[in-house]
Design an enzyme around this catalytic site. Structure first.
Site, PDB file in Angstrom:
ATOM      1  N   MET A   1       0.857  -1.193   0.000  1.00 59.17           N
ATOM      2  CA  MET A   1       0.000   0.000   0.000  1.00 59.17           C
ATOM      3  C   MET A   1       0.889   1.237   0.000  1.00 59.17           C
ATOM      4  SD  MET A   1      -3.090  -1.077   2.621  1.00 59.17           S
ATOM      5  CE  MET A   1      -2.044  -1.978   3.780  1.00 59.17           C
TER       6      MET A   1
ATOM      7  N   GLN B   1       7.155  -5.453  -4.731  1.00 60.61           N
ATOM      8  CA  GLN B   1       6.197  -5.384  -5.837  1.00 60.61           C
ATOM      9  C   GLN B   1       6.681  -4.411  -6.896  1.00 60.61           C
ATOM     10  OE1 GLN B   1       2.143  -3.490  -6.039  1.00 60.61           O
ATOM     11  NE2 GLN B   1       1.465  -5.607  -6.024  1.00 60.61           N
TER      12      GLN B   1
ATOM     13  N   CYS C   1      -3.741  -1.625 -10.262  1.00 58.43           N
ATOM     14  CA  CYS C   1      -3.978  -0.233  -9.877  1.00 58.43           C
ATOM     15  C   CYS C   1      -5.120   0.378 -10.696  1.00 58.43           C
ATOM     16  CB  CYS C   1      -2.696   0.580 -10.062  1.00 58.43           C
ATOM     17  SG  CYS C   1      -2.893   2.307  -9.573  1.00 58.43           S
TER      18      CYS C   1
END
Length: 378
Positions: free
Chosen positions: A23, A78, A109
């Site tokens: 996040m 990531q 996303c």
């Protein structure tokens, strides 16, 4: 109770089968360490999204973000990318310089500034290009034995579902696991995740683990997702905002143990102080305490805290001030009954902004212009 899922990603046994989702602005080394302290060292805790091109260009901010704690293993990174060449080069740098033990790829996303260029959740619609990017990453990681996994959404919107093709393609190209956020890009973070899509993906992809993501706000949610979908593990995002102890609850649930008692406000204050200290170690005191401010509302959600004290905590500037303010909280206040509900951004569904003609040809493998951004973190 059904047995907990068993999850292996490359050489790593993930036990319990729980993954902290990356996040932006949240899952830095400090927050990951806090989650690990409550949960299992053998779960996966993924760093903030790193942009492939920024790695290739050795962008200073990005290289600084690739920070893992001492003893943090496996180190999960990531990567975001739209160009097979830059993705391959970024992975070669990451594995060649021993910067990560596991690479996850982001195709989920939904942010307009990303999809309007053909990146994020828009990209799996272009099946050939998606295949080439996954193949490039897997081949670049193979010599070092670093597993690559792929995360994506259900699709662009209800009329353009991509997840079954994406799952099959990723598995065919050597991804070690796939993860589905069970919303479309059009939903963003609104409404409910469609767990039936996770079950369908599990039926369609049988040769690698399938992980489920979306609406896990409690340990019971995770157990329910596994029971209803048959998924091999769960990915937890917004549910742990201001609740890093959720990983302890998940560990107990998956191991069939009684849950730890929910923390009173005094314990929450202690955890907040720990979070602040970890951020100060990572970013320096001024930046670290400032970074903690955005977590305040999540930690204190539902607790009886006066508006003036809340405001002061949201503007805290030093560790000493933080310690003083936390001392003013009612340490005996019980955990609120609604503590496990949705938290973090939700927003509203919206039409996905795409490049002109994007939907014309799903077999077009042209790299989208301008989507190979330099900005890491999401």
């Amino acid at each position: 109770m059904d047995p907990a899922p068993s999850l292996k990603i490359g050489p790593y046994a993930v036990d319990p089968a729980v993954v902290l989702a990356p996040m932006a602005g949240i899952t830095n080394v400090a927050f990951r360490q806090l989650c690990r302290e409550f949960g299992s060292a053998d779960s996966l805790y993924v760093c903030e999204m790193i942009t492939a091109r920024a790695v290739v260009e050795r962008d200073a901010k990005t290289m600084e973000m690739i920070t893992f704690g001492e003893g943090e293993r496996p180190r999960s990174m990531q990567l975001y990318g739209v160009d097979p060449k830059s993705m391959a080069e970024a992975v070669r740098i990451v594995v060649g310089e021993d910067r990560a033990d596991h690479v996850d790829m982001n195709f989920g996303c939904p942010v307009p500034k990303v999809t309007r260029k053909g990146g994020g959740a828009a990209l799996p619609y272009k099946r050939r290009l998606f295949r080439q990017i996954v193949r490039a990453a897997v081949r670049a990681a193979e010599p070092a034995g670093v597993p690559v996994t792929v995360k994506f959404r259900i699709g662009i919107d209800d009329e353009h579902l991509t997840y079954l093709d994406a799952g099959r393609i990723a598995a065919d190209e050597g991804a070690q696991a796939v993860a589905l956020h069970a919303r479309t890009a059009a939903q963003r973070y609104s409404g409910e995740a469609d767990w039936t899509a996770i079950a369908r993906l599990k039926e369609a992809v049988t040769n690698v683990p399938v992980l489920g993501n979306g609406d896990i706000f409690s340990a019971q949610d995770a157990l329910d997702m596994v029971a209803k979908t048959g998924c091999d593990g769960v990915v937890v995002g917004r549910g742990c905002l201001g609740r890093p102890w959720l990983f302890g609850e998940l560990q107990a649930a998956f191991r069939g143990q009684p849950p730890p008692p929910p923390p009173k406000l005094g314990k929450v204050a202690e955890i907040l102080g720990r979070h602040g200290a970890l951020l100060a170690d990572h970013l320096g005191e001024e930046k670290g305490v400032r970074d903690l401010r955005k977590h305040m509302a999540w930690y204190l959600k539902g607790f009886p805290v006066g508006s003036e004290l809340r405001r002061s905590l949201a503007m805290v500037g030093t560790l000493a001030e933080l310690d003083d303010l936390l001392g003013r909280l009612d340490h005996d206040a019980e955990s609120p009954v609604d503590a496990e509900g949705p938290r973090g951004r939700q927003g509203s569904p919206a039409k996905v902004v795409l490049p002109e003609g994007w939907l014309d040809d799903p077999e077009d493998d042209t790299v989208p212009l301008g989507a190979d951004v330099m900005h890491s973190g999401g």
